[in-house]
Design a protein around this motif. Sequence first.
Motif, PDB file in Angstrom:
ATOM      1  N   GLU A 139       0.866  -1.171   0.000  1.00 25.86           N
ATOM      2  CA  GLU A 139       0.000   0.000   0.000  1.00 25.86           C
ATOM      3  C   GLU A 139       0.910   1.231   0.000  1.00 25.86           C
ATOM      4  O   GLU A 139       1.943   1.231   0.673  1.00 25.86           O
ATOM      5  CB  GLU A 139      -0.898   0.019   1.242  1.00 25.86           C
ATOM      6  CG  GLU A 139      -1.990  -1.032   1.171  1.00 25.86           C
ATOM      7  CD  GLU A 139      -2.955  -0.961   2.332  1.00 25.86           C
ATOM      8  OE1 GLU A 139      -4.008  -1.589   2.239  1.00 25.86           O
ATOM      9  OE2 GLU A 139      -2.648  -0.281   3.342  1.00 25.86           O
ATOM     10  N   ASP A 156      -6.107   3.628  -7.227  1.00 26.75           N
ATOM     11  CA  ASP A 156      -5.332   3.299  -8.423  1.00 26.75           C
ATOM     12  C   ASP A 156      -4.164   2.402  -8.045  1.00 26.75           C
ATOM     13  O   ASP A 156      -3.754   2.343  -6.889  1.00 26.75           O
ATOM     14  CB  ASP A 156      -4.784   4.575  -9.080  1.00 26.75           C
ATOM     15  CG  ASP A 156      -5.895   5.400  -9.706  1.00 26.75           C
ATOM     16  OD1 ASP A 156      -7.006   4.858  -9.878  1.00 26.75           O
ATOM     17  OD2 ASP A 156      -5.645   6.585 -10.005  1.00 26.75           O
ATOM     18  N   THR A 157      -3.612   1.731  -9.038  1.00 27.72           N
ATOM     19  CA  THR A 157      -2.407   0.935  -8.785  1.00 27.72           C
ATOM     20  C   THR A 157      -1.304   1.421  -9.717  1.00 27.72           C
ATOM     21  O   THR A 157      -1.575   2.052 -10.742  1.00 27.72           O
ATOM     22  CB  THR A 157      -2.642  -0.560  -9.047  1.00 27.72           C
ATOM     23  OG1 THR A 157      -3.093  -0.701 -10.394  1.00 27.72           O
ATOM     24  CG2 THR A 157      -3.650  -1.148  -8.079  1.00 27.72           C
ATOM     25  N   PRO A 178       2.394  -4.840  -8.109  1.00 26.29           N
ATOM     26  CA  PRO A 178       1.925  -3.461  -8.213  1.00 26.29           C
ATOM     27  C   PRO A 178       1.604  -2.881  -6.831  1.00 26.29           C
ATOM     28  O   PRO A 178       1.231  -3.620  -5.916  1.00 26.29           O
ATOM     29  CB  PRO A 178       0.657  -3.569  -9.052  1.00 26.29           C
ATOM     30  CG  PRO A 178       0.190  -4.971  -8.856  1.00 26.29           C
ATOM     31  CD  PRO A 178       1.377  -5.816  -8.559  1.00 26.29           C
ATOM     32  N   TYR A 179       1.797  -1.583  -6.717  1.00 28.80           N
ATOM     33  CA  TYR A 179       1.416  -0.887  -5.490  1.00 28.80           C
ATOM     34  C   TYR A 179      -0.016  -0.412  -5.621  1.00 28.80           C
ATOM     35  O   TYR A 179      -0.492  -0.134  -6.722  1.00 28.80           O
ATOM     36  CB  TYR A 179       2.299   0.351  -5.270  1.00 28.80           C
ATOM     37  CG  TYR A 179       3.655   0.062  -4.707  1.00 28.80           C
ATOM     38  CD1 TYR A 179       3.828  -0.117  -3.344  1.00 28.80           C
ATOM     39  CD2 TYR A 179       4.773  -0.009  -5.539  1.00 28.80           C
ATOM     40  CE1 TYR A 179       5.090  -0.364  -2.824  1.00 28.80           C
ATOM     41  CE2 TYR A 179       6.034  -0.250  -5.027  1.00 28.80           C
ATOM     42  CZ  TYR A 179       6.197  -0.427  -3.662  1.00 28.80           C
ATOM     43  OH  TYR A 179       7.418  -0.663  -3.143  1.00 28.80           O
ATOM     44  N   LYS A 180      -0.666  -0.274  -4.470  1.00 27.90           N
ATOM     45  CA  LYS A 180      -2.022   0.276  -4.490  1.00 27.90           C
ATOM     46  C   LYS A 180      -1.989   1.618  -3.757  1.00 27.90           C
ATOM     47  O   LYS A 180      -1.442   1.715  -2.648  1.00 27.90           O
ATOM     48  CB  LYS A 180      -2.961  -0.697  -3.771  1.00 27.90           C
ATOM     49  CG  LYS A 180      -4.410  -0.265  -3.822  1.00 27.90           C
ATOM     50  CD  LYS A 180      -5.317  -1.363  -3.284  1.00 27.90           C
ATOM     51  CE  LYS A 180      -6.748  -0.867  -3.247  1.00 27.90           C
ATOM     52  NZ  LYS A 180      -7.341  -0.994  -1.917  1.00 27.90           N
ATOM     53  N   THR A 198       5.756   4.213   1.486  1.00 24.93           N
ATOM     54  CA  THR A 198       5.138   2.911   1.727  1.00 24.93           C
ATOM     55  C   THR A 198       5.792   2.320   2.971  1.00 24.93           C
ATOM     56  O   THR A 198       6.679   2.935   3.573  1.00 24.93           O
ATOM     57  CB  THR A 198       5.305   1.999   0.497  1.00 24.93           C
ATOM     58  OG1 THR A 198       4.632   0.771   0.740  1.00 24.93           O
ATOM     59  CG2 THR A 198       6.761   1.719   0.182  1.00 24.93           C
TER      60      THR A 198
END
Lengths: 408, 208
Positions: A139, A156-157, A178-180, A198
């Motif tokens: 996240e 969004d990611t 992928p990051y969110k 993060t």
Amino acid sequence: MNLLQISLKYIRQKLLATSLNVLLLGLGTGLILLTLLVFRQIEQNFYRNTQNIDMVVGAEGSPLQLVLASVYHIDVPTGNISLADAQKIQQNKLFVKKAIPISIGDNFRGFRIVGTTLAYPENYQAKLQSGVWWQKEMEAVLGYEVAKSENLKVGDTFIGGHGTQNDNNEELLHKDNPYKVVGIMQKTNTVLDRLVLTSLESVWYIHEHSHEEDHHHEEGEDHHHHEEEDKEITALLITFGSPMAAINLPRQVDALDNMQSAVPIAEVARFLSILGIGADALKALGYILLAVALLGIFIGIYNSLKERRYDLAMMRFLGASAGKLFGLIILEGLLITFFGLSLGLLIGHLSLEILAQSFSQNLYFELTGWFFLQEELWLIALVSLLSMLISTILASQIYKIDLIKTLQ
Amino acid sequence: MLKIENLNHSYQEKPVLSISHWQVPQGEHWLVLGKSGSGKSTLLHILAALLSPTQGKVVVAETELTQLKGEKLDLFRAKNIGFVFQKSHLVQTLSVWENLLLVSFFAKEKTDKNKAKTLLERLNILHKQKDLPKNLSQGELQRVSIARALMLSPRLILADEPTASLDDDNAMAVVELFRKISAEINATLVIATHDQRVKNQFTNVFQL
């Protein structure tokens, strides 16, 4: 008719000569101002970002590089230090009031992804404009500029890339992880605006993950234990708990392998003094232009007095007191100075704004032309005073005009 | 009224002008004749209070000139004496119109635009009011400087060789103009010249 009108008419008639002086004066003050503005903003930006960070602990290498990389996110990091070692220092409650671990290594389109704890945004009093702070792995919370320039919203990611710079290299992207986006920060006017924050775990997760793909080794408890041992961070940002820490902490750090400490304020002061030499050279050039402009004004007024002996004599004959004519000449000098200074202020601020706009993508912090300094007033006062002095010296010639000889 | 008594003026120890008595009632027109070097200009300068005589008494418009000094003298001159120099000496960076308005400004008088317009009309150069002096002919410049001298309706009009650079016709016209306008405002007129052409137009001649 009044003195101002007479002066303005004269200036308009001698447009070429006067506008050249105005231009020189404008360029001189503009250049000095530009240098001053850029340097002051860099300086302010540097000091603003050291907020509460008394010392940085990181891998051995150049201390300046360590500070630039971990406090300002400009240079590449000197390397990593082991989390275990960092924790040893962190546990020194007597000297360490606060210690923020950061882990750098990835970027999202040139914006650095920083693994850290919530203490990091807290240190800069950052607030969220939307969403929440990160809780789980992968996240992320975006800085104001990042969200704005990449047009991302909560939910969004995005995919991070390996390395601190954007290489546009497809192979370096962590496509599987992928990051969110869970939150977006308000503008802080600090480095945070251009960072992706993060958890430390996210950064570790990504790199362990790619590790596993390479090796597929070991299993079970041993594996886990090994990882815990292996965990690394880039730097520890420390707030001193007591003044004695400045002496004791570096000693403790030096005793550990592959570690060094650096004091941001000291490194920044050193760095700025190096930059300052360049700034001084630019300022010197500005002063030369200014001197030429003032010389131009001197010659201009001198010539105008010679040329206008008849005019001035006639004005005296018509009843103008010498004081009035004295005022007329000084007014002309002041008008040229006024126009020149206005042009200079415009050049200084506008050129900086244009520079800032066109380089905004490459700058590590925000520059703006709409930034005003107290020094500007000094500059204005200095230039006005000098031109006033020149005008006064020359205007005193009026008293020497012989009416009869001149008018005959 | 204009009055001179026991006037002596020396320049660098040499006497250049000596007048024991000369009196001109208000409104009369006089010609001061003399060769160059006879002191014509010196006399005019003394009357205009540009020059303080070495000795003697000079009264213009009921005021003894030697009593005034500095700014007061400058203002007295500006308000009471109109002077037309040999050269026009207009302010080069100002238009004809502005040159006229300048007079009121420096004399601390109210700007009389109608007066300026009337004068330019009378002297037939109203169409040049917006031009700079450099765009005017010699004759036009002369007329502007006459207009300027008359702007504040002075008690005394002094003219130093006003016809020197003019041809016969124009010389006559200019002298005629001086006389007419001076008469209209009841100003005393004193023209200094060595120009024999204008001699016949004056009954009052002061020979130096």
